[in-house]
Design a protein around this motif. Structure first.
Motif, PDB file in Angstrom:
ATOM      1  N   THR A  79       0.835  -1.200   0.000  1.00  0.00           N
ATOM      2  CA  THR A  79       0.000   0.000   0.000  1.00  0.00           C
ATOM      3  C   THR A  79       0.871   1.251   0.000  1.00  0.00           C
ATOM      4  N   ASP A  80       0.246   2.399  -0.128  1.00  0.00           N
ATOM      5  CA  ASP A  80       0.949   3.672  -0.230  1.00  0.00           C
ATOM      6  C   ASP A  80       1.807   3.957   1.000  1.00  0.00           C
ATOM      7  N   ASP A  81       1.448   3.405   2.159  1.00  0.00           N
ATOM      8  CA  ASP A  81       2.225   3.638   3.380  1.00  0.00           C
ATOM      9  C   ASP A  81       3.404   2.667   3.528  1.00  0.00           C
ATOM     10  N   GLY A  82       3.617   1.814   2.511  1.00  0.00           N
ATOM     11  CA  GLY A  82       4.748   0.896   2.521  1.00  0.00           C
ATOM     12  C   GLY A  82       4.480  -0.457   3.148  1.00  0.00           C
ATOM     13  N   ASN A  83       3.262  -0.688   3.615  1.00  0.00           N
ATOM     14  CA  ASN A  83       2.905  -1.956   4.245  1.00  0.00           C
ATOM     15  C   ASN A  83       2.291  -2.921   3.239  1.00  0.00           C
ATOM     16  N   PRO A  84       2.512  -4.219   3.439  1.00  0.00           N
ATOM     17  CA  PRO A  84       1.852  -5.204   2.566  1.00  0.00           C
ATOM     18  C   PRO A  84       0.336  -5.103   2.702  1.00  0.00           C
ATOM     19  N   LEU A  85      -0.362  -5.220   1.583  1.00  0.00           N
ATOM     20  CA  LEU A  85      -1.826  -5.205   1.607  1.00  0.00           C
ATOM     21  C   LEU A  85      -2.313  -6.534   2.151  1.00  0.00           C
ATOM     22  N   GLY A  86      -3.043  -6.491   3.262  1.00  0.00           N
ATOM     23  CA  GLY A  86      -3.612  -7.706   3.828  1.00  0.00           C
ATOM     24  C   GLY A  86      -4.771  -8.164   2.960  1.00  0.00           C
ATOM     25  N   PHE A  87      -5.952  -7.625   3.198  1.00  0.00           N
ATOM     26  CA  PHE A  87      -7.105  -7.929   2.364  1.00  0.00           C
ATOM     27  C   PHE A  87      -7.666  -6.656   1.744  1.00  0.00           C
ATOM     28  N   ARG A  88      -7.761  -5.576   2.550  1.00  0.00           N
ATOM     29  CA  ARG A  88      -8.404  -4.360   2.076  1.00  0.00           C
ATOM     30  C   ARG A  88      -7.632  -3.133   2.535  1.00  0.00           C
ATOM     31  N   SER A  89      -7.610  -2.120   1.687  1.00  0.00           N
ATOM     32  CA  SER A  89      -7.059  -0.815   2.027  1.00  0.00           C
ATOM     33  C   SER A  89      -8.082   0.235   1.600  1.00  0.00           C
ATOM     34  N   SER A  90      -8.540   1.026   2.554  1.00  0.00           N
ATOM     35  CA  SER A  90      -9.527   2.061   2.247  1.00  0.00           C
ATOM     36  C   SER A  90      -8.889   3.199   1.474  1.00  0.00           C
ATOM     37  N   LYS A  91      -9.709   3.914   0.740  1.00  0.00           N
ATOM     38  CA  LYS A  91      -9.218   5.045  -0.037  1.00  0.00           C
ATOM     39  C   LYS A  91      -8.782   6.179   0.885  1.00  0.00           C
ATOM     40  N   PHE A  92      -8.047   7.123   0.325  1.00  0.00           N
ATOM     41  CA  PHE A  92      -7.453   8.209   1.097  1.00  0.00           C
ATOM     42  C   PHE A  92      -8.470   9.180   1.677  1.00  0.00           C
ATOM     43  N   LYS A  93      -9.455   9.537   0.880  1.00  0.00           N
ATOM     44  CA  LYS A  93     -10.352  10.646   1.230  1.00  0.00           C
ATOM     45  C   LYS A  93     -11.798  10.178   1.288  1.00  0.00           C
ATOM     46  N   ASP A  94     -12.653  11.078   1.761  1.00  0.00           N
ATOM     47  CA  ASP A  94     -14.084  10.795   1.757  1.00  0.00           C
ATOM     48  C   ASP A  94     -14.554  10.528   0.337  1.00  0.00           C
ATOM     49  N   ALA A  95     -15.649   9.798   0.234  1.00  0.00           N
ATOM     50  CA  ALA A  95     -16.205   9.459  -1.071  1.00  0.00           C
ATOM     51  C   ALA A  95     -16.502  10.726  -1.864  1.00  0.00           C
ATOM     52  N   ASN A  96     -16.110  10.718  -3.135  1.00  0.00           N
ATOM     53  CA  ASN A  96     -16.414  11.839  -4.018  1.00  0.00           C
ATOM     54  C   ASN A  96     -17.191  11.360  -5.240  1.00  0.00           C
ATOM     55  N   GLU A  97     -17.857  10.224  -5.081  1.00  0.00           N
ATOM     56  CA  GLU A  97     -18.617   9.654  -6.184  1.00  0.00           C
ATOM     57  C   GLU A  97     -19.988  10.315  -6.306  1.00  0.00           C
ATOM     58  N   GLU A  98     -20.519  10.201  -7.507  1.00  0.00           N
ATOM     59  CA  GLU A  98     -21.905  10.578  -7.711  1.00  0.00           C
ATOM     60  C   GLU A  98     -22.789   9.508  -7.065  1.00  0.00           C
ATOM     61  N   LYS A  99     -24.008   9.854  -6.785  1.00  0.00           N
ATOM     62  CA  LYS A  99     -24.960   8.889  -6.228  1.00  0.00           C
ATOM     63  C   LYS A  99     -25.090   7.697  -7.184  1.00  0.00           C
ATOM     64  N   TRP A 100     -25.334   6.501  -6.630  1.00  0.00           N
ATOM     65  CA  TRP A 100     -25.509   5.345  -7.502  1.00  0.00           C
ATOM     66  C   TRP A 100     -26.604   5.667  -8.522  1.00  0.00           C
ATOM     67  N   GLY A 101     -26.430   5.133  -9.713  1.00  0.00           N
ATOM     68  CA  GLY A 101     -27.340   5.437 -10.816  1.00  0.00           C
ATOM     69  C   GLY A 101     -26.820   6.567 -11.700  1.00  0.00           C
ATOM     70  N   GLU A 102     -25.751   7.242 -11.259  1.00  0.00           N
ATOM     71  CA  GLU A 102     -25.109   8.305 -12.032  1.00  0.00           C
ATOM     72  C   GLU A 102     -23.756   7.812 -12.532  1.00  0.00           C
ATOM     73  N   TRP A 103     -23.250   8.411 -13.584  1.00  0.00           N
ATOM     74  CA  TRP A 103     -21.951   8.033 -14.137  1.00  0.00           C
ATOM     75  C   TRP A 103     -20.818   8.633 -13.313  1.00  0.00           C
ATOM     76  N   ASN A 104     -19.772   7.844 -13.095  1.00  0.00           N
ATOM     77  CA  ASN A 104     -18.535   8.255 -12.436  1.00  0.00           C
ATOM     78  C   ASN A 104     -17.383   7.950 -13.367  1.00  0.00           C
ATOM     79  N   LYS A 105     -16.251   8.610 -13.155  1.00  0.00           N
ATOM     80  CA  LYS A 105     -15.068   8.343 -13.967  1.00  0.00           C
ATOM     81  C   LYS A 105     -13.940   7.845 -13.066  1.00  0.00           C
ATOM     82  N   MET A 106     -13.290   6.775 -13.510  1.00  0.00           N
ATOM     83  CA  MET A 106     -12.120   6.247 -12.822  1.00  0.00           C
ATOM     84  C   MET A 106     -10.944   6.297 -13.785  1.00  0.00           C
ATOM     85  N   GLU A 107      -9.792   6.752 -13.266  1.00  0.00           N
ATOM     86  CA  GLU A 107      -8.554   6.780 -14.036  1.00  0.00           C
ATOM     87  C   GLU A 107      -7.504   6.007 -13.251  1.00  0.00           C
TER      88      GLU A 107
END
Length: 156
Positions: A79-107
Protein backbone atom coordinates in the motif's frame (compact mmCIF):
# COMPACT_ATOMS: atom_id res chain seq x y z
CA UNK A 1 -23.28 -12.37 -17.93
CA UNK A 2 -22.19 -9.42 -20.12
CA UNK A 3 -23.90 -7.50 -22.90
CA UNK A 4 -23.19 -4.49 -25.10
CA UNK A 5 -25.88 -1.94 -25.82
CA UNK A 6 -25.46 1.56 -27.28
CA UNK A 7 -21.65 1.42 -26.87
CA UNK A 8 -22.09 0.52 -23.19
CA UNK A 9 -20.77 -2.69 -21.62
CA UNK A 10 -23.34 -4.09 -19.20
CA UNK A 11 -22.57 -6.52 -16.39
CA UNK A 12 -25.91 -8.19 -15.84
CA UNK A 13 -27.51 -8.62 -12.45
CA UNK A 14 -27.53 -12.21 -11.20
CA UNK A 15 -24.35 -13.24 -13.00
CA UNK A 16 -20.77 -13.31 -11.73
CA UNK A 17 -17.82 -13.16 -14.05
CA UNK A 18 -14.75 -11.40 -15.33
CA UNK A 19 -13.55 -9.97 -18.60
CA UNK A 20 -9.75 -10.18 -18.85
CA UNK A 21 -7.53 -8.61 -21.50
CA UNK A 22 -5.70 -11.04 -23.76
CA UNK A 23 -2.57 -8.87 -23.77
CA UNK A 24 -0.47 -7.78 -20.83
CA UNK A 25 0.71 -4.24 -20.14
CA UNK A 26 3.45 -2.70 -17.96
CA UNK A 27 3.05 1.07 -18.27
CA UNK A 28 -0.39 2.44 -19.12
CA UNK A 29 -3.32 4.67 -18.29
CA UNK A 30 -6.74 3.07 -18.20
CA UNK A 31 -9.80 5.26 -17.86
CA UNK A 32 -13.45 4.34 -17.81
CA UNK A 33 -16.84 5.57 -16.77
CA UNK A 34 -19.03 3.34 -14.65
CA UNK A 35 -22.58 3.44 -13.35
CA UNK A 36 -23.75 1.35 -10.39
CA UNK A 37 -27.33 0.33 -11.11
CA UNK A 38 -28.33 -0.25 -7.48
CA UNK A 39 -27.20 1.01 -4.09
CA UNK A 40 -25.61 -2.41 -3.47
CA UNK A 41 -24.01 -2.86 -6.91
CA UNK A 42 -20.58 -4.44 -6.46
CA UNK A 43 -17.92 -4.54 -9.14
CA UNK A 44 -14.26 -3.80 -9.66
CA UNK A 45 -11.31 -3.25 -11.95
CA UNK A 46 -8.36 -5.60 -11.55
CA UNK A 47 -4.76 -4.69 -12.27
CA UNK A 48 -1.51 -6.64 -11.92
CA UNK A 49 -3.34 -9.79 -13.06
CA UNK A 50 -1.10 -12.65 -14.14
CA UNK A 51 -1.83 -16.37 -14.11
CA UNK A 52 -5.09 -17.34 -12.36
CA UNK A 53 -3.25 -18.65 -9.27
CA UNK A 54 -1.35 -15.37 -8.83
CA UNK A 55 -4.36 -13.16 -8.15
CA UNK A 56 -4.54 -9.40 -8.72
CA UNK A 57 -5.32 -6.06 -7.13
CA UNK A 58 -9.00 -5.13 -7.30
CA UNK A 59 -10.01 -1.48 -7.34
CA UNK A 60 -13.47 -1.45 -5.80
CA UNK A 61 -16.51 -0.07 -7.59
CA UNK A 62 -19.15 0.17 -4.86
CA UNK A 63 -21.41 2.92 -3.60
CA UNK A 64 -19.31 5.34 -1.49
CA UNK A 65 -16.31 2.93 -1.48
CA UNK A 66 -15.06 3.21 -5.06
CA UNK A 67 -11.28 3.42 -4.94
CA UNK A 68 -10.81 1.02 -2.00
CA UNK A 69 -8.30 -1.72 -2.78
CA UNK A 70 -8.72 -5.48 -2.31
CA UNK A 71 -6.16 -8.24 -2.64
CA UNK A 72 -7.58 -11.05 -4.76
CA UNK A 73 -5.72 -14.33 -4.39
CA UNK A 74 -1.96 -14.38 -3.91
CA UNK A 75 -1.13 -10.96 -5.37
CA UNK A 76 1.86 -9.31 -3.67
CA UNK A 77 0.84 -5.68 -3.18
CA UNK A 78 2.27 -2.89 -1.02
CA UNK A 79 0.00 0.00 0.00
CA UNK A 80 0.95 3.67 -0.23
CA UNK A 81 2.23 3.64 3.38
CA UNK A 82 4.75 0.90 2.52
CA UNK A 83 2.91 -1.96 4.25
CA UNK A 84 1.85 -5.20 2.57
CA UNK A 85 -1.83 -5.21 1.61
CA UNK A 86 -3.61 -7.71 3.83
CA UNK A 87 -7.11 -7.93 2.36
CA UNK A 88 -8.40 -4.36 2.08
CA UNK A 89 -7.06 -0.82 2.03
CA UNK A 90 -9.53 2.06 2.25
CA UNK A 91 -9.22 5.05 -0.04
CA UNK A 92 -7.45 8.21 1.10
CA UNK A 93 -10.35 10.65 1.23
CA UNK A 94 -14.08 10.79 1.76
CA UNK A 95 -16.20 9.46 -1.07
CA UNK A 96 -16.41 11.84 -4.02
CA UNK A 97 -18.62 9.65 -6.18
CA UNK A 98 -21.90 10.58 -7.71
CA UNK A 99 -24.96 8.89 -6.23
CA UNK A 100 -25.51 5.35 -7.50
CA UNK A 101 -27.34 5.44 -10.82
CA UNK A 102 -25.11 8.30 -12.03
CA UNK A 103 -21.95 8.03 -14.14
CA UNK A 104 -18.53 8.25 -12.44
CA UNK A 105 -15.07 8.34 -13.97
CA UNK A 106 -12.12 6.25 -12.82
CA UNK A 107 -8.55 6.78 -14.04
CA UNK A 108 -5.83 4.23 -13.30
CA UNK A 109 -2.20 4.94 -14.06
CA UNK A 110 0.35 2.12 -13.80
CA UNK A 111 4.07 2.74 -14.25
CA UNK A 112 6.66 0.05 -13.48
CA UNK A 113 4.41 -1.52 -10.86
CA UNK A 114 3.34 1.72 -9.17
CA UNK A 115 -0.38 2.49 -9.49
CA UNK A 116 -2.43 5.61 -8.83
CA UNK A 117 -6.23 5.56 -8.81
CA UNK A 118 -8.41 8.60 -9.33
CA UNK A 119 -12.19 8.76 -8.90
CA UNK A 120 -13.84 11.75 -10.57
CA UNK A 121 -10.46 13.48 -10.91
CA UNK A 122 -9.34 13.06 -7.29
CA UNK A 123 -6.52 10.70 -6.23
CA UNK A 124 -8.11 8.12 -3.93
CA UNK A 125 -5.44 5.41 -3.65
CA UNK A 126 -1.99 4.20 -4.61
CA UNK A 127 -0.37 0.77 -4.48
CA UNK A 128 2.75 -0.99 -5.67
CA UNK A 129 3.11 -4.47 -7.12
CA UNK A 130 6.04 -6.29 -5.51
CA UNK A 131 6.54 -8.06 -8.85
CA UNK A 132 6.34 -5.34 -11.54
CA UNK A 133 5.94 -7.00 -14.91
CA UNK A 134 3.46 -6.83 -17.78
CA UNK A 135 0.04 -7.90 -16.52
CA UNK A 136 -3.58 -8.08 -17.58
CA UNK A 137 -6.54 -5.86 -16.76
CA UNK A 138 -9.80 -7.30 -15.40
CA UNK A 139 -13.38 -6.02 -15.31
CA UNK A 140 -15.22 -7.85 -12.55
CA UNK A 141 -18.93 -8.37 -11.96
CA UNK A 142 -19.97 -9.69 -8.57
CA UNK A 143 -23.56 -10.45 -9.50
CA UNK A 144 -25.07 -6.98 -9.39
CA UNK A 145 -25.76 -4.54 -12.17
CA UNK A 146 -23.12 -2.14 -13.40
CA UNK A 147 -22.46 -0.40 -16.71
CA UNK A 148 -19.17 0.68 -18.29
CA UNK A 149 -18.55 3.13 -21.11
CA UNK A 150 -15.73 5.17 -22.65
CA UNK A 151 -13.08 2.60 -21.79
CA UNK A 152 -9.72 3.93 -22.96
CA UNK A 153 -6.35 2.21 -22.60
CA UNK A 154 -3.25 4.27 -23.40
CA UNK A 155 0.24 2.77 -23.35
CA UNK A 156 2.85 5.01 -21.73
Amino acid sequence: AWDIENQTLIAKKGFRGEIITKRSFLNYEFSLEYKLLEGTSDSGVGIFAGEPDQGYLEIQLYNQRSGDLYKIGAAQIVTDDGNPLGFRSSKFKDANEEKWGEWNKMEIRVSDGQSEIKVNGEVQNRALSKDPRPSKIVLRNEGTGVKFRNLLLKKL
